[in-house]
Write a protein that holds these residues in place. Structure first.
Motif, PDB file in Angstrom:
ATOM      1  N   HIS A   4       4.970  -7.715  24.031  1.00 19.68           N
ATOM      2  CA  HIS A   4       4.321  -8.216  22.829  1.00 19.68           C
ATOM      3  C   HIS A   4       4.001  -6.994  21.993  1.00 19.68           C
ATOM      4  O   HIS A   4       3.244  -6.115  22.419  1.00 19.68           O
ATOM      5  N   ASN A   5       4.567  -6.919  20.794  1.00 18.48           N
ATOM      6  CA  ASN A   5       4.333  -5.796  19.895  1.00 18.48           C
ATOM      7  C   ASN A   5       3.072  -6.031  19.082  1.00 18.48           C
ATOM      8  O   ASN A   5       2.972  -7.015  18.340  1.00 18.48           O
ATOM      9  N   PHE A   6       2.103  -5.144  19.235  1.00 21.13           N
ATOM     10  CA  PHE A   6       0.925  -5.128  18.378  1.00 21.13           C
ATOM     11  C   PHE A   6       1.151  -4.048  17.324  1.00 21.13           C
ATOM     12  O   PHE A   6       1.002  -2.853  17.618  1.00 21.13           O
ATOM     13  N   VAL A   7       1.550  -4.436  16.128  1.00 19.73           N
ATOM     14  CA  VAL A   7       1.795  -3.467  15.061  1.00 19.73           C
ATOM     15  C   VAL A   7       0.461  -3.118  14.427  1.00 19.73           C
ATOM     16  O   VAL A   7      -0.184  -3.945  13.776  1.00 19.73           O
ATOM     17  N   GLU A   8       0.060  -1.895  14.619  1.00 20.87           N
ATOM     18  CA  GLU A   8      -1.310  -1.461  14.366  1.00 20.87           C
ATOM     19  C   GLU A   8      -1.479  -0.974  12.933  1.00 20.87           C
ATOM     20  O   GLU A   8      -0.848  -0.007  12.515  1.00 20.87           O
ATOM     21  N   VAL A   9      -2.333  -1.670  12.191  1.00 24.44           N
ATOM     22  CA  VAL A   9      -2.617  -1.334  10.802  1.00 24.44           C
ATOM     23  C   VAL A   9      -3.725  -0.285  10.741  1.00 24.44           C
ATOM     24  O   VAL A   9      -4.721  -0.387  11.453  1.00 24.44           O
ATOM     25  N   LEU A  10      -3.538   0.722   9.904  1.00 28.14           N
ATOM     26  CA  LEU A  10      -4.606   1.650   9.539  1.00 28.14           C
ATOM     27  C   LEU A  10      -4.817   1.538   8.048  1.00 28.14           C
ATOM     28  O   LEU A  10      -3.852   1.589   7.275  1.00 28.14           O
ATOM     29  N   GLY A  11      -6.068   1.384   7.616  1.00 26.10           N
ATOM     30  CA  GLY A  11      -6.350   1.248   6.191  1.00 26.10           C
ATOM     31  C   GLY A  11      -7.803   1.533   5.906  1.00 26.10           C
ATOM     32  O   GLY A  11      -8.657   0.675   6.101  1.00 26.10           O
ATOM     33  N   PHE A  12      -8.093   2.739   5.418  1.00 29.57           N
ATOM     34  CA  PHE A  12      -9.475   3.177   5.269  1.00 29.57           C
ATOM     35  C   PHE A  12     -10.167   2.598   4.040  1.00 29.57           C
ATOM     36  O   PHE A  12     -11.394   2.527   4.005  1.00 29.57           O
ATOM     37  N   THR A  13      -9.386   2.197   3.018  1.00 30.79           N
ATOM     38  CA  THR A  13     -10.015   1.778   1.767  1.00 30.79           C
ATOM     39  C   THR A  13      -9.519   0.409   1.329  1.00 30.79           C
ATOM     40  O   THR A  13      -8.375   0.023   1.586  1.00 30.79           O
ATOM     41  N   ASP A  14     -10.387  -0.310   0.627  1.00 27.85           N
ATOM     42  CA  ASP A  14      -9.994  -1.602   0.068  1.00 27.85           C
ATOM     43  C   ASP A  14      -8.911  -1.439  -0.997  1.00 27.85           C
ATOM     44  O   ASP A  14      -8.061  -2.331  -1.167  1.00 27.85           O
ATOM     45  N   GLU A  15      -8.942  -0.327  -1.733  1.00 22.55           N
ATOM     46  CA  GLU A  15      -7.985  -0.117  -2.814  1.00 22.55           C
ATOM     47  C   GLU A  15      -6.541  -0.128  -2.308  1.00 22.55           C
ATOM     48  O   GLU A  15      -5.627  -0.570  -3.020  1.00 22.55           O
ATOM     49  N   LYS A  16      -6.321   0.342  -1.105  1.00 22.78           N
ATOM     50  CA  LYS A  16      -4.963   0.408  -0.557  1.00 22.78           C
ATOM     51  C   LYS A  16      -4.709  -0.672   0.495  1.00 22.78           C
ATOM     52  O   LYS A  16      -3.702  -0.630   1.202  1.00 22.78           O
ATOM     53  N   ALA A  17      -5.606  -1.636   0.598  1.00 25.33           N
ATOM     54  CA  ALA A  17      -5.496  -2.641   1.660  1.00 25.33           C
ATOM     55  C   ALA A  17      -4.193  -3.413   1.575  1.00 25.33           C
ATOM     56  O   ALA A  17      -3.484  -3.573   2.581  1.00 25.33           O
ATOM     57  N   VAL A  18      -3.844  -3.911   0.398  1.00 27.34           N
ATOM     58  CA  VAL A  18      -2.639  -4.729   0.262  1.00 27.34           C
ATOM     59  C   VAL A  18      -1.395  -3.915   0.571  1.00 27.34           C
ATOM     60  O   VAL A  18      -0.512  -4.343   1.344  1.00 27.34           O
ATOM     61  N   SER A  19      -1.276  -2.723   0.014  1.00 24.90           N
ATOM     62  CA  SER A  19      -0.081  -1.904   0.251  1.00 24.90           C
ATOM     63  C   SER A  19       0.019  -1.474   1.711  1.00 24.90           C
ATOM     64  O   SER A  19       1.122  -1.409   2.274  1.00 24.90           O
ATOM     65  N   ASN A  20      -1.120  -1.188   2.357  1.00 23.66           N
ATOM     66  CA  ASN A  20      -1.085  -0.809   3.777  1.00 23.66           C
ATOM     67  C   ASN A  20      -0.604  -1.965   4.644  1.00 23.66           C
ATOM     68  O   ASN A  20       0.236  -1.782   5.530  1.00 23.66           O
ATOM     69  N   VAL A  21      -1.129  -3.161   4.410  1.00 24.04           N
ATOM     70  CA  VAL A  21      -0.704  -4.310   5.194  1.00 24.04           C
ATOM     71  C   VAL A  21       0.775  -4.601   4.946  1.00 24.04           C
ATOM     72  O   VAL A  21       1.518  -4.932   5.887  1.00 24.04           O
TER      73      VAL A  21
END
Length: 384
Positions: free
Chosen positions: A136-153
């Motif tokens: 089972h692949n858990f693709v791990e998101v890192l995203g420190f700021t709300d401003e980049k939340a959409v692009s990070n996801v």
């Protein structure tokens, strides 16, 4: 139909550590036919010294970090460990792929039949495509700021697309100290009724970060260009600050839990019950010893009737990728019994990962793999 028959000093069937001479009978592919008394087993029984067990479920690993074996010294503490992971990932791609291949083979040979595997990249895709292990692949998101939340996801969704053709895959948050509020919200929306994971309360500094906005994590944030904490101060522990972002029927694996007090266990279980979540507590004992030199208070979780499973973590934070060695460490450092530890390593993990129809126990028509374990849990090997 051809049969194979296995007997050892003890047989663990997924539920009970049997002290009899019971014999496991499987077909040529390893599908369970029955467990019978020795007197009824007939001839051609393969007999071993040790414990026979169903294959192990490794509920937490980072296969893509296998090239960091022996690179980061032990006992640095989590923040220094994370700083090392961030600054020491620049290796040749061929070396990374070769170390991934070797680690996968090691896990297969020592009896691991299924893995919940964390990744930030698709580096493991080729090895997993040809693996005999279930993933089972858990693709791990890192995203420190709300401003980049959409692009990070969106970035990590593209990674998931590269992995999900061959194995079950979900987006997951990395840790409370690397996910902004909006990023948590987006992950919640994207993972309805899925299995996800998050590193939880692995160091005391994690709670300090949310309670005061201060502490050792500020050194890590400096590496990413932040002069202070990018996260809101809640005045609460980390789990009480982030778990309320999830309300979408997820099964949530809480990883490590080394600094999780009993009051937070009670609170988390109550929140999950009230909001349709299933919590699974995953311990990686040797990684906890490697990084913080601290073992979680496992008995507290047992007293609160938590669903407890085991993982190896990665070669960046462990001396080996062996569930047997995790059991050995668990027995050495806690009051968990052998039978309980084996349950955590097999059927508990299979149920938590929703693989219990095939894996985790010696029940008729299952094909869980067969592992031989030394009595001292010093090593194990896959028999079938």
């Amino acid at each position: 139909m051809q049969y194979r028959k296995f007997r050892a000093d003890k047989l663990f069937d997924g539920y009970t550590l049997r002290k009899t001479d019971d014999t496991l009978i499987v077909d040529a592919r390893g599908k369970v036919i029955d467990i019978v008394a020795a007197a009824d087993a007939g001839d051609d029984v393969e007999t071993f010294s040790g414990i026979l067990s169903p294959g192990f479920i490794n509920c937490h690993c980072h296969l893509e970090l296998s090239h960091l074996k022996n690179i980061i010294p032990p006992h640095t503490g989590l923040v220094d460990f994370l700083c090392s992971v961030v600054t020491k990932r620049g290796f040749e791609q061929e070396l990374i792929k070769e170390e991934i291949r070797k680690a996968e083979q090691e896990m297969f040979e020592n009896g691991i039949v299924a893995v919940g595997d964390i990744g930030n990249t698709a580096d493991t895709a080729a090895v997993k495509r040809n693996s005999k292990i279930r993933w089972h692949n858990f693709v791990e998101v890192l995203g420190f700021t709300d401003e980049k939340a959409v692009s990070n996801v969106q970035q990590y969704t593209r990674v998931a697309e590269q992995l999900k053709a061959d194995h079950r895959t979900s987006l997951v948050p990395h840790a409370p100290y690397s996910i902004s509020p909006r990023t948590f919200q987006l992950i919640n929306e994207a993972t309805a009724n899925q299995i996800i994971s998050i590193h939880n309360q692995e160091t005391a500094a994690e709670d300090e970060l949310y309670k005061t906005g201060q502490g050792d994590f500020l050194r890590l944030f400096n590496l990413f260009g932040f002069t202070g904490s990018p996260f809101p101060v809640t005045g609460k522990s980390s789990i009480r600050s982030y778990l309320p972002y999830f309300n979408n029927g997820q099964t949530v694996f809480l990883i490590h839990n080394s600094f999780m007090p009993e009051e937070d266990i009670i609170w988390a279980n109550a929140y999950a019950a009230a909001n349709g979540l299933q919590l699974v507590y995953c311990f990686c004992i040797n990684a906890n010893l490697y990084i913080e030199n601290k073992v979680p208070a496992v008995t507290l979780f047992q007293q609160q009737h938590c669903n407890v499973v085991l993982g190896t973590d990665s070669y960046s934070s462990n001396w080996q990728l062996s569930i047997t060695k995790e059991i050995q460490a668990l027995l050495q450092h806690t009051t968990v019994t052998k039978e309980q530890a084996l349950q955590m390593a097999t059927l508990n993990g299979a149920k938590a990962m929703q693989w219990q129809n095939d894996l985790g126990s010696f029940e008729k028509n299952k094909q869980p793999g067969i592992v031989l374990i030394k009595h001292d849990f010093g090593s194990s090997k896959r028999l079938l």
